[in-house]
Motif scaffolding. Structure first.
Motif, PDB file in Angstrom:
ATOM      1  N   LEU A  51      67.003  22.488  76.029  1.00  0.00           N
ATOM      2  CA  LEU A  51      67.530  21.595  74.985  1.00  0.00           C
ATOM      3  C   LEU A  51      68.448  22.356  74.044  1.00  0.00           C
ATOM      4  O   LEU A  51      69.530  21.874  73.701  1.00  0.00           O
ATOM      5  N   LEU A  52      68.037  23.552  73.620  1.00  0.00           N
ATOM      6  CA  LEU A  52      68.857  24.344  72.702  1.00  0.00           C
ATOM      7  C   LEU A  52      70.214  24.682  73.316  1.00  0.00           C
ATOM      8  O   LEU A  52      71.243  24.668  72.632  1.00  0.00           O
ATOM      9  N   LYS A  53      70.216  24.991  74.617  1.00  0.00           N
ATOM     10  CA  LYS A  53      71.476  25.316  75.291  1.00  0.00           C
ATOM     11  C   LYS A  53      72.415  24.118  75.289  1.00  0.00           C
ATOM     12  O   LYS A  53      73.617  24.257  75.016  1.00  0.00           O
ATOM     13  N   LYS A  54      71.863  22.944  75.556  1.00  0.00           N
ATOM     14  CA  LYS A  54      72.687  21.738  75.564  1.00  0.00           C
ATOM     15  C   LYS A  54      73.185  21.396  74.162  1.00  0.00           C
ATOM     16  O   LYS A  54      74.329  20.955  73.981  1.00  0.00           O
ATOM     17  N   LEU A  55      72.343  21.599  73.148  1.00  0.00           N
ATOM     18  CA  LEU A  55      72.756  21.342  71.772  1.00  0.00           C
ATOM     19  C   LEU A  55      73.873  22.296  71.357  1.00  0.00           C
ATOM     20  O   LEU A  55      74.844  21.886  70.689  1.00  0.00           O
ATOM     21  N   GLU A  56      73.763  23.550  71.766  1.00  0.00           N
ATOM     22  CA  GLU A  56      74.791  24.529  71.420  1.00  0.00           C
ATOM     23  C   GLU A  56      76.137  24.161  72.033  1.00  0.00           C
ATOM     24  O   GLU A  56      77.195  24.458  71.461  1.00  0.00           O
ATOM     25  N   GLU A  57      76.119  23.522  73.177  1.00  0.00           N
ATOM     26  CA  GLU A  57      77.366  23.074  73.801  1.00  0.00           C
ATOM     27  C   GLU A  57      78.069  22.025  72.940  1.00  0.00           C
ATOM     28  O   GLU A  57      79.271  21.833  73.058  1.00  0.00           O
ATOM     29  N   HIS A  58      77.288  21.365  72.079  1.00  0.00           N
ATOM     30  CA  HIS A  58      77.844  20.392  71.138  1.00  0.00           C
ATOM     31  C   HIS A  58      78.042  20.996  69.744  1.00  0.00           C
ATOM     32  O   HIS A  58      78.428  20.280  68.811  1.00  0.00           O
ATOM     33  N   GLY A  59      77.761  22.296  69.600  1.00  0.00           N
ATOM     34  CA  GLY A  59      77.936  22.955  68.311  1.00  0.00           C
ATOM     35  C   GLY A  59      76.772  22.782  67.356  1.00  0.00           C
ATOM     36  O   GLY A  59      76.904  23.046  66.163  1.00  0.00           O
ATOM     37  N   ILE A  60      75.625  22.368  67.864  1.00  0.00           N
ATOM     38  CA  ILE A  60      74.455  22.145  67.022  1.00  0.00           C
ATOM     39  C   ILE A  60      73.477  23.291  67.209  1.00  0.00           C
ATOM     40  O   ILE A  60      73.069  23.594  68.336  1.00  0.00           O
ATOM     41  N   LEU A  61      73.104  23.932  66.103  1.00  0.00           N
ATOM     42  CA  LEU A  61      72.210  25.076  66.134  1.00  0.00           C
ATOM     43  C   LEU A  61      70.881  24.717  65.485  1.00  0.00           C
ATOM     44  O   LEU A  61      70.857  24.218  64.361  1.00  0.00           O
ATOM     45  N   VAL A  62      69.773  24.967  66.191  1.00  0.00           N
ATOM     46  CA  VAL A  62      68.433  24.716  65.666  1.00  0.00           C
ATOM     47  C   VAL A  62      67.568  25.934  65.966  1.00  0.00           C
ATOM     48  O   VAL A  62      67.998  26.869  66.639  1.00  0.00           O
ATOM     49  N   MET A  63      66.327  25.921  65.472  1.00  0.00           N
ATOM     50  CA  MET A  63      65.455  27.083  65.596  1.00  0.00           C
ATOM     51  C   MET A  63      64.228  26.770  66.454  1.00  0.00           C
ATOM     52  O   MET A  63      63.394  25.941  66.062  1.00  0.00           O
ATOM     53  N   PRO A  64      64.091  27.411  67.614  1.00  0.00           N
ATOM     54  CA  PRO A  64      62.899  27.172  68.437  1.00  0.00           C
ATOM     55  C   PRO A  64      61.691  27.892  67.857  1.00  0.00           C
ATOM     56  O   PRO A  64      61.781  29.038  67.410  1.00  0.00           O
ATOM     57  N   GLU A  65      60.561  27.215  67.853  1.00  0.00           N
ATOM     58  CA  GLU A  65      59.310  27.836  67.417  1.00  0.00           C
ATOM     59  C   GLU A  65      58.447  28.205  68.619  1.00  0.00           C
ATOM     60  O   GLU A  65      57.660  29.143  68.560  1.00  0.00           O
ATOM     61  N   SER A  66      58.560  27.436  69.681  1.00  0.00           N
ATOM     62  CA  SER A  66      57.843  27.696  70.927  1.00  0.00           C
ATOM     63  C   SER A  66      58.579  26.937  72.029  1.00  0.00           C
ATOM     64  O   SER A  66      59.653  26.358  71.795  1.00  0.00           O
ATOM     65  N   THR A  76      57.795  24.200  73.157  1.00  0.00           N
ATOM     66  CA  THR A  76      57.654  22.752  72.941  1.00  0.00           C
ATOM     67  C   THR A  76      57.862  22.335  71.487  1.00  0.00           C
ATOM     68  O   THR A  76      57.746  21.161  71.165  1.00  0.00           O
ATOM     69  N   ARG A  77      58.155  23.287  70.617  1.00  0.00           N
ATOM     70  CA  ARG A  77      58.288  22.957  69.193  1.00  0.00           C
ATOM     71  C   ARG A  77      59.578  23.545  68.639  1.00  0.00           C
ATOM     72  O   ARG A  77      59.883  24.723  68.864  1.00  0.00           O
ATOM     73  N   VAL A  78      60.327  22.722  67.905  1.00  0.00           N
ATOM     74  CA  VAL A  78      61.631  23.136  67.378  1.00  0.00           C
ATOM     75  C   VAL A  78      61.719  22.762  65.896  1.00  0.00           C
ATOM     76  O   VAL A  78      61.231  21.712  65.481  1.00  0.00           O
ATOM     77  N   ARG A  79      62.354  23.637  65.130  1.00  0.00           N
ATOM     78  CA  ARG A  79      62.517  23.405  63.694  1.00  0.00           C
ATOM     79  C   ARG A  79      63.966  23.094  63.350  1.00  0.00           C
ATOM     80  O   ARG A  79      64.889  23.712  63.884  1.00  0.00           O
ATOM     81  N   ILE A  80      64.128  22.148  62.441  1.00  0.00           N
ATOM     82  CA  ILE A  80      65.427  21.808  61.866  1.00  0.00           C
ATOM     83  C   ILE A  80      65.281  21.887  60.350  1.00  0.00           C
ATOM     84  O   ILE A  80      64.294  21.403  59.790  1.00  0.00           O
ATOM     85  N   VAL A  81      66.255  22.497  59.684  1.00  0.00           N
ATOM     86  CA  VAL A  81      66.233  22.557  58.226  1.00  0.00           C
ATOM     87  C   VAL A  81      67.564  22.051  57.685  1.00  0.00           C
ATOM     88  O   VAL A  81      68.630  22.535  58.072  1.00  0.00           O
ATOM     89  N   VAL A  82      67.488  21.080  56.794  1.00  0.00           N
ATOM     90  CA  VAL A  82      68.684  20.496  56.183  1.00  0.00           C
ATOM     91  C   VAL A  82      68.982  21.212  54.868  1.00  0.00           C
ATOM     92  O   VAL A  82      68.060  21.569  54.119  1.00  0.00           O
ATOM     93  N   HIS A  83      70.255  21.423  54.594  1.00  0.00           N
ATOM     94  CA  HIS A  83      70.679  22.073  53.345  1.00  0.00           C
ATOM     95  C   HIS A  83      71.893  21.353  52.786  1.00  0.00           C
ATOM     96  O   HIS A  83      72.396  20.394  53.394  1.00  0.00           O
ATOM     97  N   HIS A  84      72.381  21.826  51.641  1.00  0.00           N
ATOM     98  CA  HIS A  84      73.409  21.064  50.927  1.00  0.00           C
ATOM     99  C   HIS A  84      74.764  21.048  51.633  1.00  0.00           C
ATOM    100  O   HIS A  84      75.638  20.242  51.276  1.00  0.00           O
ATOM    101  N   GLN A  85      74.944  21.881  52.646  1.00  0.00           N
ATOM    102  CA  GLN A  85      76.199  21.873  53.384  1.00  0.00           C
ATOM    103  C   GLN A  85      76.105  21.079  54.682  1.00  0.00           C
ATOM    104  O   GLN A  85      76.991  21.156  55.532  1.00  0.00           O
ATOM    105  N   ILE A  86      75.040  20.313  54.813  1.00  0.00           N
ATOM    106  CA  ILE A  86      74.910  19.346  55.907  1.00  0.00           C
ATOM    107  C   ILE A  86      75.210  17.963  55.332  1.00  0.00           C
ATOM    108  O   ILE A  86      74.524  17.504  54.413  1.00  0.00           O
ATOM    109  N   SER A  87      76.225  17.316  55.866  1.00  0.00           N
ATOM    110  CA  SER A  87      76.643  16.015  55.356  1.00  0.00           C
ATOM    111  C   SER A  87      75.946  14.882  56.104  1.00  0.00           C
ATOM    112  O   SER A  87      75.323  15.097  57.155  1.00  0.00           O
TER     113      SER A  87
END
Length: 359
Positions: A307-322, A324-335
């Protein structure tokens, strides 16, 4: 070719705003090890005021801030600290309290909401009569918000209860408040109220607040005096540090309440959208701040790495925890547009997987 990047790995990835860069360029500075840097002093004074404590100290990182705080409260080697088994201090700070400070961690199970049961905390406090064989309990640490529990907030009532236990047994209470401003916004209470029961607290400047570097620890004047000496011992004393503190002052003074509230709303929108996709599961009801964890279910055709590889192909970066578990964190530069784009990419990926598998 990727033409757009949406970086959701952490709220530590933000870039300094133009206002921050301008403040850094024009910052009034001096030697902070000699306690003469006026901008550092302004930041420390302002943060202490906001947090309702006597004094503050700028440190290069949250890890150093927590380490210094623990060592000030546990001056004698062989002291013991009670903290969550899923806490940042225990898992992600390189075991520094033990390797450097000789402090023994006594872990209590973190509940899903980031708390530890009050009765378990009290039961973990060592009986002084057994000091011939036991470490001596001197400190309790809490984390607010609790990162590994999905950015959950510790309430005023809970924190006060832990503070009462600490006082009853002559212990100190430290709060790892890396995202304490997120908690204050989510709970609708002043940040100073969330740390009223604490003897010390650390606040990260480079997470939700969006500054490029550093944390501030706050406490009594005597606590900060000892902390300043330990900062120098650990190599954290810097000279013209006002350049960094200037950006943090901008972060603190810009409309924090509106900015963080917006982050929380966008995170909730992401969580709700992801939870509608077959193969993913999000505990939307537990969402309180800017952190989203999603589980990849057993019937999913993708594991985290794929999943992370496919997301990166779209320019989306997330953080794998395991796997089967993935973390996303929103910040003020995410519109809001970034959120909608991210959801559409997830939808495309899972739709494509279904087609590949003939579903």
């Amino acid at each position: 070719m990727v033409t757009r990047t949406v970086d959701l790995r952490s709220d530590t990835v933000t870039k300094p705003t133009e206002a921050m860069r301008a403040a850094m360029a024009s910052a009034e500075v001096d030697d902070d090890v000699l306690m003469h840097d006026p901008t550092a002093f302004r930041l420390e004074t302002e943060m202490a005021k906001v947090m309702g404590k006597e004094a503050g100290l700028f440190v290069p990182s949250g890890t150093m801030g927590n380490l210094i705080s623990v060592l000030v409260h546990c001056e004698i080697r062989g002291s013991e600290v009670i903290l969550g088994d899923n806490s940042h201090i225990h898992i992600y700070e390189n075991g520094g309290i033990s390797t450097i400070g000789g402090v023994h961690p006594r872990t209590i199970k973190n509940n899903k909401d980031g708390t530890m049961d009050i009765d378990l905390i009290e039961a973990a406090i060592r009986d002084p009569k057994g000091e011939i064989v036991y470490p001596t309990t001197r400190l309790i640490c809490l984390e607010n918000t609790h990162a590994n529990c999905g950015g959950r907030c510790l309430s005023v009532e809970y924190t006060d209860s832990v503070g009462e236990i600490a006082k009853k047994h002559g212990l100190k209470l430290h709060i790892d408040g890396a995202r304490i401003f997120n908690a204050a916004v989510a709970l609708g209470v002043p940040v100073r109220r969330l740390v009223k029961a604490a003897d010390s607290a650390s606040v990260c400047l480079s997470k939700g607040l969006g500054a490029p570097v550093g944390s501030v620890i706050v406490g009594s004047k005597e606590f900060i005096k000892k902390a300043r000496r330990l900062r120098k011992t650990l190599g954290g004393g810097m000279r013209q540090v006002g350049i960094l503190c200037a950006a943090a002052l901008v972060a603190l003074q810009e409309n924090v309440l509106v900015m963080l509230d917006g982050d929380h709303k966008k995170a909730k929108l992401l969580a709700e959208g992801l939870n509608q996709l077959k193969g993913l599961r999000v505990d939307v009801d537990a969402m309180e701040t800017n952190i989203v964890y999603f589980e990849i279910t057993k019937d999913s055709k993708l594991d985290a790495a794929c999943l992370l590889k496919k997301l990166e192909e779209h320019g989306i970066l997330v953080m794998p925890e395991s796997s089967t578990r993935v973390r996303i964190v929103v910040h003020h530069q995410i519109s809001a547009s970034d959120v909608h784009y991210t959801l559409s990419c997830f939808q495309q990926i899972y739709a494509g997987v279904c087609e590949e598998n003939g579903n």
